[in-house]
Design a protein around this motif. Structure first.
Motif, PDB file in Angstrom:
ATOM      1  N   ILE A  39      -9.570 -29.243  -6.523  1.00 24.48           N
ATOM      2  CA  ILE A  39     -10.522 -28.132  -6.587  1.00 24.48           C
ATOM      3  C   ILE A  39     -11.117 -27.872  -5.204  1.00 24.48           C
ATOM      4  O   ILE A  39     -11.369 -26.720  -4.842  1.00 24.48           O
ATOM      5  CB  ILE A  39     -11.602 -28.347  -7.673  1.00 24.48           C
ATOM      6  CG1 ILE A  39     -12.342 -27.019  -7.981  1.00 24.48           C
ATOM      7  CG2 ILE A  39     -12.607 -29.380  -7.286  1.00 24.48           C
ATOM      8  CD1 ILE A  39     -11.525 -25.950  -8.564  1.00 24.48           C
ATOM      9  N   LEU A  40     -11.316 -28.916  -4.427  1.00 21.70           N
ATOM     10  CA  LEU A  40     -11.795 -28.713  -3.054  1.00 21.70           C
ATOM     11  C   LEU A  40     -10.755 -27.980  -2.212  1.00 21.70           C
ATOM     12  O   LEU A  40     -11.092 -27.112  -1.401  1.00 21.70           O
ATOM     13  CB  LEU A  40     -12.167 -30.043  -2.410  1.00 21.70           C
ATOM     14  CG  LEU A  40     -13.442 -30.701  -2.936  1.00 21.70           C
ATOM     15  CD1 LEU A  40     -13.619 -32.094  -2.337  1.00 21.70           C
ATOM     16  CD2 LEU A  40     -14.660 -29.839  -2.661  1.00 21.70           C
ATOM     17  N   LYS A  41      -9.481 -28.317  -2.403  1.00 23.57           N
ATOM     18  CA  LYS A  41      -8.408 -27.623  -1.695  1.00 23.57           C
ATOM     19  C   LYS A  41      -8.389 -26.141  -2.067  1.00 23.57           C
ATOM     20  O   LYS A  41      -8.316 -25.273  -1.196  1.00 23.57           O
ATOM     21  CB  LYS A  41      -7.042 -28.217  -2.055  1.00 23.57           C
ATOM     22  CG  LYS A  41      -6.659 -29.450  -1.336  1.00 23.57           C
ATOM     23  CD  LYS A  41      -5.197 -29.702  -1.693  1.00 23.57           C
ATOM     24  CE  LYS A  41      -4.762 -31.095  -1.529  1.00 23.57           C
ATOM     25  NZ  LYS A  41      -3.381 -31.297  -1.984  1.00 23.57           N
ATOM     26  N   ILE A  42      -8.436 -25.880  -3.368  1.00 27.62           N
ATOM     27  CA  ILE A  42      -8.380 -24.501  -3.849  1.00 27.62           C
ATOM     28  C   ILE A  42      -9.555 -23.697  -3.285  1.00 27.62           C
ATOM     29  O   ILE A  42      -9.372 -22.586  -2.780  1.00 27.62           O
ATOM     30  CB  ILE A  42      -8.355 -24.462  -5.396  1.00 27.62           C
ATOM     31  CG1 ILE A  42      -6.996 -24.975  -5.904  1.00 27.62           C
ATOM     32  CG2 ILE A  42      -8.631 -23.044  -5.911  1.00 27.62           C
ATOM     33  CD1 ILE A  42      -6.931 -25.211  -7.396  1.00 27.62           C
ATOM     34  N   ASN A  43     -10.754 -24.251  -3.366  1.00 28.84           N
ATOM     35  CA  ASN A  43     -11.922 -23.545  -2.825  1.00 28.84           C
ATOM     36  C   ASN A  43     -11.764 -23.292  -1.325  1.00 28.84           C
ATOM     37  O   ASN A  43     -12.107 -22.219  -0.832  1.00 28.84           O
ATOM     38  CB  ASN A  43     -13.207 -24.330  -3.097  1.00 28.84           C
ATOM     39  CG  ASN A  43     -13.650 -24.232  -4.528  1.00 28.84           C
ATOM     40  OD1 ASN A  43     -13.215 -23.368  -5.282  1.00 28.84           O
ATOM     41  ND2 ASN A  43     -14.518 -25.132  -4.930  1.00 28.84           N
ATOM     42  N   LEU A 108      -9.667 -20.484 -13.169  1.00 28.54           N
ATOM     43  CA  LEU A 108      -8.616 -19.947 -12.312  1.00 28.54           C
ATOM     44  C   LEU A 108      -7.807 -18.850 -13.012  1.00 28.54           C
ATOM     45  O   LEU A 108      -7.180 -18.025 -12.357  1.00 28.54           O
ATOM     46  CB  LEU A 108      -7.686 -21.060 -11.833  1.00 28.54           C
ATOM     47  CG  LEU A 108      -8.325 -22.056 -10.867  1.00 28.54           C
ATOM     48  CD1 LEU A 108      -7.433 -23.273 -10.679  1.00 28.54           C
ATOM     49  CD2 LEU A 108      -8.632 -21.395  -9.534  1.00 28.54           C
ATOM     50  N   ALA A 109      -7.844 -18.848 -14.336  1.00 33.43           N
ATOM     51  CA  ALA A 109      -7.156 -17.812 -15.095  1.00 33.43           C
ATOM     52  C   ALA A 109      -8.037 -16.575 -15.292  1.00 33.43           C
ATOM     53  O   ALA A 109      -7.537 -15.514 -15.667  1.00 33.43           O
ATOM     54  CB  ALA A 109      -6.724 -18.364 -16.454  1.00 33.43           C
ATOM     55  N   ASP A 110      -9.341 -16.710 -15.019  1.00 28.64           N
ATOM     56  CA  ASP A 110     -10.271 -15.594 -15.176  1.00 28.64           C
ATOM     57  C   ASP A 110      -9.824 -14.425 -14.308  1.00 28.64           C
ATOM     58  O   ASP A 110      -9.402 -14.609 -13.166  1.00 28.64           O
ATOM     59  CB  ASP A 110     -11.685 -16.037 -14.771  1.00 28.64           C
ATOM     60  CG  ASP A 110     -12.745 -15.002 -15.110  1.00 28.64           C
ATOM     61  OD1 ASP A 110     -12.483 -14.135 -15.963  1.00 28.64           O
ATOM     62  OD2 ASP A 110     -13.835 -15.068 -14.518  1.00 28.64           O
ATOM     63  N   LYS A 111      -9.889 -13.234 -14.886  1.00 24.23           N
ATOM     64  CA  LYS A 111      -9.477 -12.002 -14.190  1.00 24.23           C
ATOM     65  C   LYS A 111      -8.032 -12.075 -13.725  1.00 24.23           C
ATOM     66  O   LYS A 111      -7.652 -11.463 -12.724  1.00 24.23           O
ATOM     67  CB  LYS A 111     -10.415 -11.693 -13.029  1.00 24.23           C
ATOM     68  CG  LYS A 111     -11.842 -11.415 -13.452  1.00 24.23           C
ATOM     69  CD  LYS A 111     -12.676 -10.999 -12.267  1.00 24.23           C
ATOM     70  CE  LYS A 111     -14.078 -10.707 -12.695  1.00 24.23           C
ATOM     71  NZ  LYS A 111     -14.279  -9.338 -13.139  1.00 24.23           N
ATOM     72  N   LYS A 112      -7.236 -12.886 -14.433  1.00 22.75           N
ATOM     73  CA  LYS A 112      -5.805 -13.047 -14.132  1.00 22.75           C
ATOM     74  C   LYS A 112      -5.557 -13.458 -12.679  1.00 22.75           C
ATOM     75  O   LYS A 112      -4.600 -13.029 -12.040  1.00 22.75           O
ATOM     76  CB  LYS A 112      -5.036 -11.783 -14.481  1.00 22.75           C
ATOM     77  CG  LYS A 112      -5.150 -11.405 -15.938  1.00 22.75           C
ATOM     78  CD  LYS A 112      -4.295 -10.225 -16.261  1.00 22.75           C
ATOM     79  CE  LYS A 112      -4.546  -9.822 -17.683  1.00 22.75           C
ATOM     80  NZ  LYS A 112      -3.397  -9.862 -18.512  1.00 22.75           N
TER      81      LYS A 112
END
Length: 124
Positions: A39-43, A108-112
């Motif tokens: 999650i830190l990587k993604i952010n 992460l799936a929010d708003k596709k």
């Protein structure tokens, strides 16, 4: 030399890799460390892309739409505090690990968002 679009594509692919890592965890003790790292990587990747996606360099509005979704995600989703709380209390509880992991995947799936990232990779 890496082009602007190749760079964006490589960062987007790293987001997909981190997402897939989260999606395939088995909620075992020790997975909280992996969840936190991913999650830190993604952010971090989202923050990089928000700064690097330049309206003047883009011919496509798809990436501009994606940039706004990254900004939305960064403003509205934060799991660091919950992860820190879990680390001291419930790091070996597989049900809590699963719930946390699923909440992150849901965000992460929010708003596709993930679909749009995959689409952008194909277009680049």
């Amino acid at each position: 030399m890496v082009t602007y679009y190749e760079y964006l594509k490589s960062v987007l692919k790293k987001i997909i890799t981190s997402h897939d890592t989260l999606a395939h965890l088995e909620d075992k003790p020790g997975d909280l460390v992996i969840i936190k790292k991913e999650i830190l990587k993604i952010n971090g990747f989202f923050q990089v892309l928000v700064k690097k996606i330049d309206t003047e360099k883009l011919a496509s509005t798809d990436l501009l739409d994606l940039k706004s979704k990254f900004e939305y995600y960064l403003e509205n989703y934060s799991f660091e505090k919950e992860i820190e709380t879990m680390a001291s209390l419930y790091s070996d509880d597989s049900n809590r690990l699963k719930n946390m992991r699923l909440k992150i995947l849901e965000s992460l799936a929010d708003k596709k968002l993930m679909d749009n990232i995959e689409y952008a990779i194909e277009k680049l």
